[in-house]
Design a protein around this motif. Structure first.
Motif, short mmCIF file in Angstrom:
data_model
loop_
_atom_site.label_atom_id
_atom_site.label_comp_id
_atom_site.label_asym_id
_atom_site.label_seq_id
_atom_site.Cartn_x
_atom_site.Cartn_y
_atom_site.Cartn_z
N ALA A 6 -1.07 -3.90 -17.81
CA ALA A 6 -0.38 -3.04 -18.78
C ALA A 6 -1.06 -1.68 -18.86
CB ALA A 6 -0.36 -3.71 -20.15
N GLY A 7 -2.39 -1.68 -18.82
CA GLY A 7 -3.13 -0.41 -18.87
C GLY A 7 -2.83 0.47 -17.68
N TRP A 8 -2.79 -0.12 -16.48
CA TRP A 8 -2.50 0.68 -15.30
C TRP A 8 -1.04 1.13 -15.28
CZ3 TRP A 8 -6.23 3.09 -13.67
CH2 TRP A 8 -7.49 2.52 -13.46
N ALA A 9 -0.13 0.30 -15.81
CA ALA A 9 1.27 0.70 -15.91
C ALA A 9 1.41 1.91 -16.83
CB ALA A 9 2.12 -0.45 -16.40
N ARG A 10 0.71 1.90 -17.97
CA ARG A 10 0.76 3.05 -18.87
C ARG A 10 0.16 4.29 -18.20
NH1 ARG A 10 -0.63 -0.89 -22.73
NH2 ARG A 10 -2.85 -0.39 -22.48
N VAL A 16 0.85 -1.20 0.00
CA VAL A 16 0.00 0.00 0.00
C VAL A 16 0.88 1.25 0.00
CG1 VAL A 16 -1.64 1.36 1.36
CG2 VAL A 16 -2.02 -1.08 1.02
N SER A 17 1.95 1.22 0.78
CA SER A 17 2.90 2.33 0.77
C SER A 17 3.48 2.55 -0.62
CB SER A 17 4.03 2.07 1.77
OG SER A 17 5.03 3.06 1.69
N VAL A 18 3.85 1.45 -1.29
CA VAL A 18 4.38 1.55 -2.65
C VAL A 18 3.33 2.14 -3.59
CG1 VAL A 18 5.14 0.19 -4.64
CG2 VAL A 18 6.06 -0.30 -2.36
N GLY A 19 2.08 1.72 -3.44
CA GLY A 19 1.01 2.27 -4.26
C GLY A 19 0.83 3.77 -4.06
N HIS A 20 1.00 4.20 -2.83
CA HIS A 20 0.92 5.64 -2.53
C HIS A 20 2.08 6.40 -3.16
CE1 HIS A 20 0.60 9.39 -0.30
NE2 HIS A 20 1.84 9.20 0.12
N TYR A 67 6.36 -4.74 -12.60
CA TYR A 67 6.21 -4.40 -11.19
C TYR A 67 4.76 -4.11 -10.84
CZ TYR A 67 11.17 -4.41 -10.18
OH TYR A 67 12.46 -4.81 -9.97
N VAL A 68 4.07 -3.44 -11.73
CA VAL A 68 2.65 -3.14 -11.49
C VAL A 68 1.85 -4.44 -11.40
CG1 VAL A 68 0.57 -2.09 -12.47
CG2 VAL A 68 2.74 -0.84 -12.51
N ARG A 69 2.18 -5.41 -12.24
CA ARG A 69 1.47 -6.69 -12.22
C ARG A 69 1.64 -7.40 -10.87
NH1 ARG A 69 3.86 -11.25 -15.71
NH2 ARG A 69 4.54 -9.40 -16.88
N GLU A 70 2.85 -7.38 -10.35
CA GLU A 70 3.08 -8.04 -9.06
C GLU A 70 2.38 -7.29 -7.93
OE1 GLU A 70 5.18 -11.67 -7.99
OE2 GLU A 70 4.46 -10.71 -9.83
#
Length: 348
Positions: free
Chosen positions: A48-52, A27-31, A60-63
Motif C-alpha cells: 500500500a505504501g509503494w502504491a501511494r 520489470v518492464s511494467v516496473g519501468h 496491482y502493485v502487490r502482485e
C-alpha cells in the motif's frame, strides 16, 4: 510426474527460462509505471505504501511485488510485510539508475510478442512483417538509444573531430528518428550545421517542432537509400540504423558518396559475429537473434530486402563498408554500451 528440483537439468533450464521471461515482463511494467523510480531510495514500505508513493493501484502493485520478490529483484521483510529495492539493484533499474537502465531493455518483450502469430506465418510462407505492425517499437528504440549513447565518447573516437565541430562543419544523421541527438549536437556545437534524415513523416514532423529556435538544424523526410547528396557533409552518423535497411549496401554507398574528402562516418550498430558459432559465448546472443527474427530481419524481408538481421556481424559490416568505398575502418567498443560496436570510417 517429475516436479521441482527433481527435474532433469535441461527441463529445469526451460522452467528457469519461463520464470525469467515472466520476470522480464514485470520489470518492464516496473519501468513504465515508475515503480523502480519510486523505490530508488532504498526505503522499506508495504504494498500500500509503494502504491501511494507511485500513485498506482495497490492490488496491482502487490502482485507486481510478488513477481519481483520471487525473482530476487526486490527484498521482502517477511514479518513486517514490507519491501525495498536494494541500492545495488537500483543502480541498474529505472530512470534514476546511476549505471545503465537495464529495466528499459525489458520493454522489448512486450513490443515483440504481439507479432508472434505473423512471424509464425512467415516461417511457413516466407515474406515479412512490416514496420507498421510493431506499435511502440520506435518509441522504445528512441528511448534505448538515448540511454545507450554517450555523445562525447562517440565524438572522441575520431581524433580532432571535436575541434572541427567547434570550428564548424556540416553533419548528417541518417535515420534520425525524432531528431533528439541532432538537436543535442546542435546545442553543443553552434558553429556547425546539422541535418537529420528519416523516412517517417510523423517523426520528422515531431523533430521540426522540437527544433524551433535552433538555426543550425534542418530535417527532411527521406529514406537514406534515396539520398542524392554528393560531398555535402564532413561527418555522417548512423545509430543502429543500417542492418535493418532494405538494402544496407546501397545505404552505405550513398553515405560514402555524401561524404567530403577528410570526412568521417561513424556507424553504431550491433556488436556480434557473422556466424552462429562465433556468437555461442556472446552474452546477448539469444536476445540479438530474437530481436532480429521478430523485427529487424522480418521488416527488411517485408520490403523484399536483404534481411541481414541484427546479427549481421562485424565481419560482414566491415566487408560492406569496404565495398562501399571506405579506405579505413576502425571498430571500437565503449564500456557503457553493452550491445553496440562503433565503426569509424574514412575515405580519401
Amino acid at each position: 510426474m517429475v516436479q521441482g528440483n527433481d527435474l532433469p537439468d535441461f527441463a529445469q533450464k526451460m522452467v528457469d527460462m519461463l520464470n525469467k521471461a515472466g520476470a522480464a515482463m514485470m520489470v518492464s511494467v516496473g519501468h513504465r509505471t515508475g515503480l523502480f523510480d519510486a523505490m530508488h531510495g532504498g526505503a522499506w514500505k508495504s504494498s500500500a505504501g509503494w502504491a501511494r508513493e507511485a500513485g498506482l493501484s495497490e492490488r496491482y502493485v502487490r502482485e507486481w511485488l510478488g513477481a519481483m520478490t520471487t525473482a530476487g529483484i526486490v527484498e521482502i521483510d517477511r514479518i513486517a510485510e514490507t519491501y525495498r529495492l536494494p541500492p545495488e539493484h537500483a543502480r541498474f533499474l529505472g530512470g534514476n539508475a546511476d549505471a545503465v537502465n537495464l529495466a528499459a531493455m525489458m520493454q522489448w518483450i512486450g513490443v515483440l510478442a504481439p507479432v508472434e502469430t505473423e512471424i509464425v506465418e512467415c516461417f511457413r510462407n516466407g515474406g515479412g512483417v512490416p514496420a507498421a505492425a510493431f506499435g511502440r517499437f520506435r518509441e522504445v528504440k528512441a528511448a534505448e538509444t538515448e540511454l545507450s549513447l554517450d555523445l562525447d565518447a562517440t565524438i572522441a573516437l575520431s581524433a580532432g573531430l571535436r575541434e572541427r565541430l567547434i570550428e564548424g562543419i556540416d553533419v548528417l544523421d541518417v535515420g534520425c528518428g525524432g531528431g533528439r541527438l541532432v538537436r543535442e549536437l546542435a546545442r553543443l556545437y553552434p558553429n556547425s550545421s546539422f541535418t537529420g534524415y528519416d523516412r517517417s513523416p510523423r517523426q520528422i514532423a515531431e523533430a521540426r517542432v522540437q527544433a524551433e529556435g535552433l538555426d543550425n538544424v534542418r530535417y527532411a523526410e527521406l529514406d537514406g537509400t534515396a539520398m542524392t547528396d554528393h560531398r555535402a557533409f564532413d561527418l555522417i552518423l548512423t545509430f543502429d540504423a543500417v542492418h535493418g535497411q532494405r538494402h544496407p549496401d546501397a545505404l552505405l554507398a550513398r553515405i560514402r558518396n555524401a561524404l567530403r574528402p577528410r570526412g568521417v562516418y561513424i556507424m553504431q550498430d550491433i556488436h556480434a559475429h557473422s556466424s552462429h558459432a562465433g556468437n555461442v559465448n556472446h552474452p546477448l546472443a539469444p536476445f540479438i537473434y530474437t530481436m532480429s527474427c521478430m523485427h529487424c530481419m522480418t521488416v527488411s524481408l517485408s520490403q523484399n530486402g536483404a534481411g541481414l538481421g541484427s546479427a549481421w556481424g562485424v565481419e560482414l559490416a566491415q566487408l560492406l563498408l569496404a565495398e562501399a568505398g571506405f579506405d579505413s575502418v576502425a571498430m571500437h567498443r565503449l564500456p557503457h554500451d553493452l550491445r553496440n560496436a562503433y565503426f569509424v570510417c574514412r575515405a580519401n
